[in-house]
Design a protein around this motif. Structure first.
Motif, PDB file in Angstrom:
ATOM      1  N   ALA A  20       0.814  -1.211   0.000  1.00 16.64           N
ATOM      2  CA  ALA A  20       0.000   0.000   0.000  1.00 16.64           C
ATOM      3  C   ALA A  20       0.849   1.263   0.000  1.00 16.64           C
ATOM      4  N   GLU A  21       2.168   1.096   0.112  1.00 17.55           N
ATOM      5  CA  GLU A  21       3.103   2.225   0.081  1.00 17.55           C
ATOM      6  C   GLU A  21       4.013   2.135  -1.135  1.00 17.55           C
ATOM      7  N   SER A  24       5.841   5.258  -3.112  1.00 17.57           N
ATOM      8  CA  SER A  24       7.066   5.853  -2.586  1.00 17.57           C
ATOM      9  C   SER A  24       8.257   4.922  -2.740  1.00 17.57           C
ATOM     10  N   SER A  54      -1.703   4.026  -4.353  1.00 22.31           N
ATOM     11  CA  SER A  54      -0.412   4.541  -3.916  1.00 22.31           C
ATOM     12  C   SER A  54       0.410   5.057  -5.103  1.00 22.31           C
ATOM     13  N   GLU A  57      -1.040   8.384  -6.180  1.00 24.89           N
ATOM     14  CA  GLU A  57      -0.692   9.421  -5.216  1.00 24.89           C
ATOM     15  C   GLU A  57       0.752   9.897  -5.415  1.00 24.89           C
TER      16      GLU A  57
END
Length: 386
Positions: A20-21, A24, A54, A57
């Motif tokens: 979910a990250e 980055s 993610s 984003e």
């Protein structure tokens, strides 16, 4: 000590919730236009949603290719490659089981190098370069996220492999939370698949069998053998799920450098012709191949028996420990609710001779087996498994 080469994925992130990250984690590696390779089942379950959000984003445009099937075909590879080229992709993410990861590897290769896939089949024939590549496994079985191998189905039933360090990814993201929803039968089959990787890597006759692979194989068997039943019985057991995912990855690192052998060679015709899932195909022939190998490999199997099943440490003789190890593995599939005979999955006795002929095509695997296997031997193993 014999010389060896050990290659693996450049970086590994193991953390619940890591997928979910992912934006980055991959932004600097993959650029701002990526092809996201997955399968329709995961899309329907919504398992990709957090990762895709993610990426968005992080300002990354993700083109979704979600048509990967089990035992992916070369046609699927070409379709995904065209999708990547149309999107002018700067990187590739593979998200899913071994099939999606294998497709992503080859897509990254073909887009980055312009190579003809027919020239890339085999060991060391893919030259690269490739597009930047990140792999996110959702099953604990193939270890594909740390292996330089992609298995693709050609002509409907023949499995071919691209094997080259070039297709090792830049990053593997291991998120145990992605495996919490796996059905029990998939957990069981993929878990046994990972155990096969560790067993065959440890016993491999390949000249590159090495201390690192052996160490990883033993650690993998400790994690897998002591957690597979827990993960099957309670799919929400995060500790067991994490142990299975890590064990699968360690087994992948082991066999990526000390390649697998006759269990996989004999499993391929089962999957390629009859479309039986790869992990189950391995489980169906595993004990019978090990029994065949035992005259030459009993001492080797005895060395790892207690890693998978600690109570076997009490068995004093190597042959006794080897025999107990094989019998325990033979009963594991049935104990976990999987079919244990070829006839149970719809394979007729009349098919066995053709399967034995097809298994002989897997020369890159058979050369690694502790004991030489000819066509008559393969047929005898299939008959024992039938």
């Amino acid at each position: 000590m014999d010389p060896f080469v050990f290659s693996t994925t450049s970086q590994i992130v193991f953390r619940p919730g890591a997928s979910a990250e992912i934006g980055s984690l991959v932004k600097k590696r993959l650029g701002d236009r990526i092809l996201f390779v997955t399968d329709p089942g995961l899309r329907k379950l919504g398992l990709c949603n957090a990762a895709l959000a993610s990426l968005a984003e992080a300002g990354i445009v993700a083109t979704l290719y979600d048509s990967v099937e089990a035992d992916p075909s070369v046609e699927t590879v070409h379709a995904a490659t065209e999708a990547a080229k149309t999107a002018d992709a700067t990187g590739v993410i593979g998200f899913g089981g071994g099939s999606s990861l294998d497709v992503a590897k080859v897509v990254a290769l073909l887009c980055g190098s312009g190579e003809d896939i027919d020239r890339a089949w085999g060991v060391g024939n893919a030259k690269g370069p490739r597009l930047p590549l990140v792999l996110v496994p959702t099953t604990a079985g193939t270890g594909s996220e740390v292996t330089p191998v992609s298995i693709i189905t050609v002509g409907g039933d023949e499995k071919r492999g691209v094997s080259s360090p070039v297709i090792l990814p830049d990053l593997a993201v291991l998120d145990p939370d992605l495996t919490l929803g796996l059905p029990a039968h998939i957990t069981a089959a993929t878990g046994i698949d990972a155990m096969v990787h560790a067993i065959e890597a440890y016993a491999s006759r390949n000249s590159n069998n090495n201390p690192l692979s052996k160490m990883l194989a033993k650690q993998a068997l400790q994690l897998l053998g002591q957690n597979i039943e827990r993960a099957v019985v309670d799919g929400k057991d995060r500790e067991a799920r994490g142990a299975m995912l890590l064990g699968s990855m360690l087994a992948g690192q082991a066999f990526a450098n000390s390649p697998v052998a006759a269990v996989h060679a004999l499993a391929y015709p089962i999957g390629g012709t009859f479309h039986i899932p790869h992990g189950l195909s391995n489980a169906l022939v595993l004990p019978h191949v090990l029994r065949f190998n035992a005259p030459d490999a009993a001492a080797t199997y005895a060395e790892i028996a207690a890693d998978a099943f600690p109570d076997l440490a009490s068995e004093q003789s190597s042959r006794g420990r080897c025999a107990a190890f094989i019998e325990r593995l033979a009963g594991l599939a049935a104990k976990l609710g999987l079919q244990s005979r070829l006839r149970d999955v719809g394979i007729g006795e009349e098919h066995l001779a053709g399967m034995a002929r097809d298994a002989m095509k897997q020369t890159r695997l058979l050369v690694n087996n502790p004991r030489d296997v000819n066509e008559a031997d393969a047929l005898s193993i299939y008959k024992a498994a039938w």
